[in-house]
Design an enzyme around this catalytic site. Structure first.
Site, PDB file in Angstrom:
ATOM      1  N   ASP A 195     -13.585   1.560  13.102  1.00 49.96           N
ATOM      2  CA  ASP A 195     -14.731   2.409  12.829  1.00 49.96           C
ATOM      3  C   ASP A 195     -14.791   3.325  14.049  1.00 49.96           C
ATOM      4  O   ASP A 195     -15.120   2.869  15.150  1.00 49.96           O
ATOM      5  CB  ASP A 195     -16.018   1.578  12.720  1.00 49.96           C
ATOM      6  N   HIS A 196     -14.431   4.602  13.851  1.00 46.64           N
ATOM      7  CA  HIS A 196     -14.215   5.425  15.041  1.00 46.64           C
ATOM      8  C   HIS A 196     -15.495   5.618  15.864  1.00 46.64           C
ATOM      9  O   HIS A 196     -15.428   5.971  17.031  1.00 46.64           O
ATOM     10  CB  HIS A 196     -13.549   6.767  14.687  1.00 46.64           C
ATOM     11  N   HIS A 258     -20.531   3.158   9.822  1.00 44.71           N
ATOM     12  CA  HIS A 258     -20.930   3.755  11.108  1.00 44.71           C
ATOM     13  C   HIS A 258     -22.374   3.418  11.481  1.00 44.71           C
ATOM     14  O   HIS A 258     -22.672   3.016  12.601  1.00 44.71           O
ATOM     15  CB  HIS A 258     -20.834   5.281  11.052  1.00 44.71           C
TER      16      HIS A 258
HETATM   17  P1  NDP Z   1      -5.384  12.343   3.370  1.00 41.35           P
HETATM   18  O1  NDP Z   1      -6.033  12.557   2.056  1.00 41.35           O
HETATM   19  O2  NDP Z   1      -4.958  13.529   4.165  1.00 41.35           O
HETATM   20  O3  NDP Z   1      -4.153  11.360   3.087  1.00 41.35           O
HETATM   21  C1  NDP Z   1      -3.200  10.976   4.060  1.00 41.35           C
HETATM   22  C2  NDP Z   1      -1.832  11.003   3.432  1.00 41.35           C
HETATM   23  O4  NDP Z   1      -1.774  10.000   2.417  1.00 41.35           O
HETATM   24  C3  NDP Z   1      -1.501  12.301   2.738  1.00 41.35           C
HETATM   25  O5  NDP Z   1      -0.914  13.213   3.624  1.00 41.35           O
HETATM   26  C4  NDP Z   1      -0.550  11.878   1.657  1.00 41.35           C
HETATM   27  O6  NDP Z   1       0.744  11.811   2.221  1.00 41.35           O
HETATM   28  C5  NDP Z   1      -0.974  10.459   1.325  1.00 41.35           C
HETATM   29  N1  NDP Z   1      -1.780  10.444   0.105  1.00 41.35           N
HETATM   30  C6  NDP Z   1      -2.834  11.208  -0.205  1.00 41.35           C
HETATM   31  N2  NDP Z   1      -3.337  10.893  -1.405  1.00 41.35           N
HETATM   32  C7  NDP Z   1      -2.563   9.887  -1.873  1.00 41.35           C
HETATM   33  C8  NDP Z   1      -2.581   9.105  -3.055  1.00 41.35           C
HETATM   34  N3  NDP Z   1      -3.492   9.310  -3.999  1.00 41.35           N
HETATM   35  N4  NDP Z   1      -1.667   8.144  -3.191  1.00 41.35           N
HETATM   36  C9  NDP Z   1      -0.759   7.924  -2.231  1.00 41.35           C
HETATM   37  N5  NDP Z   1      -0.687   8.633  -1.083  1.00 41.35           N
HETATM   38  C10 NDP Z   1      -1.581   9.592  -0.909  1.00 41.35           C
HETATM   39  O7  NDP Z   1      -6.323  11.384   4.201  1.00 41.35           O
HETATM   40  P2  NDP Z   1      -6.834  11.530   5.683  1.00 41.35           P
HETATM   41  O8  NDP Z   1      -5.668  11.773   6.585  1.00 41.35           O
HETATM   42  O9  NDP Z   1      -7.975  12.433   5.731  1.00 41.35           O
HETATM   43  O10 NDP Z   1      -7.423  10.074   5.951  1.00 41.35           O
HETATM   44  C11 NDP Z   1      -6.618   8.908   5.983  1.00 41.35           C
HETATM   45  C12 NDP Z   1      -7.479   7.678   5.902  1.00 41.35           C
HETATM   46  O11 NDP Z   1      -8.407   7.682   6.954  1.00 41.35           O
HETATM   47  C13 NDP Z   1      -8.301   7.569   4.619  1.00 41.35           C
HETATM   48  O12 NDP Z   1      -8.362   6.191   4.267  1.00 41.35           O
HETATM   49  C14 NDP Z   1      -9.676   8.050   5.007  1.00 41.35           C
HETATM   50  O13 NDP Z   1     -10.682   7.430   4.247  1.00 41.35           O
HETATM   51  C15 NDP Z   1      -9.743   7.596   6.460  1.00 41.35           C
HETATM   52  N6  NDP Z   1     -10.579   8.419   7.303  1.00 41.35           N
HETATM   53  C16 NDP Z   1     -10.329   9.753   7.506  1.00 41.35           C
HETATM   54  C17 NDP Z   1     -11.104  10.494   8.352  1.00 41.35           C
HETATM   55  C18 NDP Z   1     -10.812  11.939   8.614  1.00 41.35           C
HETATM   56  O14 NDP Z   1     -11.463  12.484   9.514  1.00 41.35           O
HETATM   57  N7  NDP Z   1      -9.900  12.574   7.922  1.00 41.35           N
HETATM   58  C19 NDP Z   1     -12.232   9.903   9.071  1.00 41.35           C
HETATM   59  C20 NDP Z   1     -12.407   8.511   8.806  1.00 41.35           C
HETATM   60  C21 NDP Z   1     -11.604   7.823   7.959  1.00 41.35           C
HETATM   61  P3  NDP Z   1       2.069  11.900   1.343  1.00 41.35           P
HETATM   62  O15 NDP Z   1       1.739  12.551   0.037  1.00 41.35           O
HETATM   63  O16 NDP Z   1       3.007  12.721   2.186  1.00 41.35           O
HETATM   64  O17 NDP Z   1       2.471  10.501   1.227  1.00 41.35           O
END
Ligand code: NDP
Length: 505
Positions: A195-196, A258
């Site tokens: 939990d950041h 959070h």
């Molecule tokens: P993204 O939606 O950018 O997803 C990360 C990567 O996962 C994508 O680049 C994609 O990579 C892959 N992906 C996306 N959707 C799917 C899918 N439906 N099925 C399989 N692979 C998928 O997420 P974030 O980077 O924003 O966040 C990552 C995690 O961190 C999440 O669980 C989010 O809830 C959590 N989080 C994010 C925060 C933020 O600030 N962004 C803050 C707090 C928590 P590829 O297609 O190349 O495999």
């Protein structure tokens, strides 16, 4: 500062937003602070097609754009040194072949970079990928069922750890299911649930404030504290993420994690020591002491609402129900407020008011501890303006710091009293930008220190508070309230606190 043992960090979802904005820049900053092990490698894993070189270029760009120190300059020598041990691995998250190939790649990296078989797996992917990743890690690379020696020539005392991002389930049954999936392959001591908020300096400072200063503890209870407010507000609506957001809502997205962490740190008893077990035991006790809001009583103690059409902070919307991906009859809340009681000896009868929402007036995260008024308000009669009780305000963002609001006499012949601030802000007091939460958290995970991570039973105890509220909302005949973008939420949120003779700060 301790330096972690040689290790490889594997980021699943390395092509994503979180990796670019936070994780890759955090690795560079740890390098700058000399907190990365000398022997360190990083593997980005995702489905997108990318070469090692292309991923290194993305890494470089992410550092130049998002690293906190890049405003001054980027240390190219350091960056190149880090990049020389950065790799990309393309594959589906559930593909056995891709995971088997990852295991081989990691062994090669151990040989080439001396990373000794120590591995930190970071799941920076949507929650639906958690299960296949965990299962495959368990089988091929990391599970405690495998001895390190099973996967090649690595040191037998090497460690394997897994970091997962929220959401940790969407309710108690799914959180239990996720915990049992994890525990099929990892011991709890290997699991780091992020939990950041816990990585933020002010949040950690809350414990220092309470337990390193003797002035607060004697008055930190129902006798002297009137109530506590916790606000986490965002200025933007859901934008293009409506489809994703609609499955969660403000309570699951913010309060269960959070805001409950903030509440637990304010409310917990002094831990026996600063180790992870003692601190997490005390936080879990707080959740277990929260008086359940019965589903029938949900409209008395909570408010849920959705934003209407409007414009704020440069973003326009036709209203939440018209956002892309949101069903027209959605009941998902973009705003939630609740009044909770912690039924223990310290807090009996002291309300904790929590509110959070999208498209609100200001972006901030803060805790307000409002003290009781003096037993006799001696000065009120002579004073033109009201004499307010004292507030201790702990600001988590945007400016991390602490404000202590006391009353002072306005100079002059009349007895006029105004609230004045005794404050400290990280930037001005210590003349440093506080480190990003992810730097501290990745560093701690590499050291194996779980203090700032959430334990499995803690997650479950928090869901046990939220589930009856969600059930009450599902059954309630009251539709979600509405509020306009740029406001502080619906009028019912004001009433929730004002009917108790109090007001949001
Ligand atoms: P993204 O939606 O950018 O997803 C990360 C990567 O996962 C994508 O680049 C994609 O990579 C892959 N992906 C996306 N959707 C799917 C899918 N439906 N099925 C399989 N692979 C998928 O997420 P974030 O980077 O924003 O966040 C990552 C995690 O961190 C999440 O669980 C989010 O809830 C959590 N989080 C994010 C925060 C933020 O600030 N962004 C803050 C707090 C928590 P590829 O297609 O190349 O495999």
């Amino acid at each position: 500062m301790a330096t972690a043992r040689p290790s490889t960090l594997v980021i699943f979802g390395a092509s994503g937003d979180l990796a670019k904005r936070k994780l890759l820049p955090a690795i560079y900053e740890l390098g700058r602070e000399k907190l990365l092990p000398e022997k360190f490698a990083l593997v980005g894993y995702a489905r997108s097609e990318m070469s090692d070189e292309a991923f290194r270029a993305e890494f470089k760009q992410a550092v130049e754009k998002f690293a906190r120190s890049s405003k001054s300059s980027v240390d190219q020598t350091l960056l190149q040194r880090i990049l020389s041990a950065v790799y990309y691995h393309q594959g589906d998250y559930g593909s056995a072949e891709a995971h088997a190939a990852l295991a081989t790649k990691l062994e090669d990296i151990d040989k080439k970079h001396g990373t000794e078989g120590n591995r930190l797996f970071y799941l920076s992917t949507p929650p639906e990928t958690f299960e296949p990743i965990i299962e495959n890690l368990g089988k091929y690379t990391a599970g405690f069922g495998r001895r390190a020696g099973d996967v090649g020539e690595v040191k037998t005392d090497s460690w394997k750890r897994i970091i997962i991002e929220k959401p940790f389930g969407i309710d108690l049954p799914s959180a239990k299911e996720l915990n049992s999936q994890l525990h099929r392959h990892f011991k709890e001591s290997q699991v780091f649930r992020i939990d950041h908020y816990l990585g933020k300096e002010t949040v950690q400072n809350l414990m220092v404030l309470r337990f390193a200063n003797s002035i607060f503890e004697p008055i930190w209870n129902y006798k002297y504290i009137d109530h506590v407010q916790i606000t986490v507000s965002e200025t933007l609506g859901v934008g293009s993420r409506g489809g994703y957001y609609d499955k969660s809502g403000a309570t699951r997205d913010m309060i269960q994690n959070h805001m409950f962490q903030l509440m637990a740190l304010v409310a917990m008893e002094p831990p026996a020591s600063l180790d992870a077990v003692s601190i997490r035991d005390e936080k879990t006790k707080v959740y277990k002491s929260v008086r359940p809001i019965r589903p029938e009583a949900v409209d008395q103690f909570t408010v849920r609402a959705q934003y209407t059409a409007g414009e704020h902070a440069g973003q326009k919307s036709d209203g939440y129900l018209k956002e892309k991906g949101v069903p027209a009859d959605s009941k998902t809340e973009t705003f939630a407020a609740m009044k909770l009681f912690i039924d223990n000896w310290r807090w009996s009868g002291t309300p904790f008011y929590l509110r959070t929402g999208k498209f609100l007036d200001e972006k901030l995260s803060e805790i307000v501890v409002r003290f009781r008024s003096p037993p006799l308000t001696l000065f009120q009669k002579q004073c033109d303006s009201p004499v307010y009780p004292n507030d201790l305000i702990i600001r988590v963002q945007p400016e991390e710091g602490i404000e202590w609001r006391i009353n002072g006499k306005v100079p002059g012949g009349t007895m006029n009293i105004k609230p004045v601030n005794l404050d400290f802000f990280y930037k001005t007091t210590f003349n440093v930008e506080p480190p990003e939460a992810y730097e501290r958290l990745i560093y701690d995970a590499m050291l194996g220190d779980q203090t700032l991570f959430i334990r499995g039973d803690e997650v479950e105890a928090a869901w046990a508070v939220i589930d009856p509220i969600q059930e009450g909302w599902r059954k309630s005949k009251l539709a979600p309230r509405t509020y306009t973008p740029g406001s502080w939420g619906p009028k019912e949120s004001m009433q929730l606190i004002e009917l108790d003779g109090r007001r949001w700060l």
